[in-house]
Write an enzyme that holds these catalytic residues in place. Sequence first.
Site, PDB file in Angstrom:
ATOM      1  CD  GLN A  76      -1.186   0.078   3.719  1.00  0.00           C
ATOM      2  OE1 GLN A  76      -1.535  -1.031   4.113  1.00  0.00           O
ATOM      3  NE2 GLN A  76      -1.612   1.197   4.281  1.00  0.00           N
ATOM      4  CB  CYS A 121      -4.809  -1.086   5.520  1.00  0.00           C
ATOM      5  SG  CYS A 121      -5.745  -0.144   6.760  1.00  0.00           S
ATOM      6  CG  HIS A 180      -3.266  -2.511   9.632  1.00  0.00           C
ATOM      7  ND1 HIS A 180      -3.170  -1.720   8.514  1.00  0.00           N
ATOM      8  CD2 HIS A 180      -2.522  -3.627   9.364  1.00  0.00           C
ATOM      9  CE1 HIS A 180      -2.403  -2.319   7.609  1.00  0.00           C
ATOM     10  NE2 HIS A 180      -2.007  -3.482   8.104  1.00  0.00           N
ATOM     11  CG  ASN A 191       0.237  -6.146   6.757  1.00  0.00           C
ATOM     12  OD1 ASN A 191      -0.698  -5.394   6.481  1.00  0.00           O
ATOM     13  ND2 ASN A 191       1.154  -5.813   7.640  1.00  0.00           N
TER      14      ASN A 191
END
Length: 264
Positions: free
Chosen positions: A65, A71, A213, A232
Amino acid sequence: MPIHSSVNSVFQTNKEYNALLTVNAAEEEKLLDGIPLSKWNCSLSAAPETWDWRPYGYVTPVKDQGSCGSCYAFAAVGALEGQLFKQTGKLLPLSEQNLVDCSGDYHNNGCGGGLAMRCFSYVSDHGIMSERKYPYTAEVGPCEYQNATKEAWCKGFNRVPSLDEKVFRDTLYEVGPIAVSVNSYFTHRDTFKNYVSSLGVLYQPDCSTRTNHAVLAVGYGSSYLDYWIVKNSWGTGWGRDGYILMARGYNQCGIARRPVYPIM
C-alpha cells in the site's frame, strides 16, 4: 507518488507508520451492530484442524500500500479476489485504486482510511475494475471507474459473529479469505510493526483490541499455539514474505471482533 518497495522505506518515523493505521474501530462497530446475525447464513461444514487458501489459488501475491492509508481497500480486494476465484476459477488481481478514488460517497477517505465493508457496499452498487486496468498509485486521484470494463461485482457482505473464533475458523474454511481488522499501533515493543518470521506466532497478551488496521485472514494452523495466517499489505519485505501468524483463540489484537466477507 512512487510506491515504496520495502517496509523500511515506509516506516522511517513513527508518525509515518501511525498514519497508515486508519481503520476507525468505533465506526466499524456501529455499522456492524446494525447488521443482524440472521444475515449470517454459513452452513458451517466440519473444518479441518489446519487450512490455507494460498495453495488452492484463492490468494493473489502480496501487495504494497506504500505511504497511503488504504489498508481497508487491500483487505476488501483480497476477499473479493478470493470469492471471484471461487466462482470463476480465475485468480485476477482487482483494483485497490478503484476503491481509493471512488468510494468516498460511501464514507471512505482515500488515503486517510476507510472500512472494508464500505468497499463491499460500493462494489455491490458499481462493480470493480482489475488492477491492470486501474493500477495502484498510492495517492488519491479522480475516480476513473468504467462500468464497461468492470471485472467483478458482489451482492453485499456478511459478518461473522464477533469474538467466536471457532465460528470464524469454520467460516473461513467454508467461505474463503475474510477481511479482518487488528490493532497494529506503535508500542514500545513494536511487535506488529517489526514482525519477522523468527518471532513465530504473534502472541501479545496486552495488545489492545481496539483495531486500527485492515488485513486478510487466509488460513489457520497450529504449532505451539493455534494461529491465524494473515496477509498484510506492506510488501514482501515485511513479516513472513508479507504474512504474519497471529495467535488464535485469544482475540489477539482484536482480530475476531469484526470479520466480514463479500457475497458474490
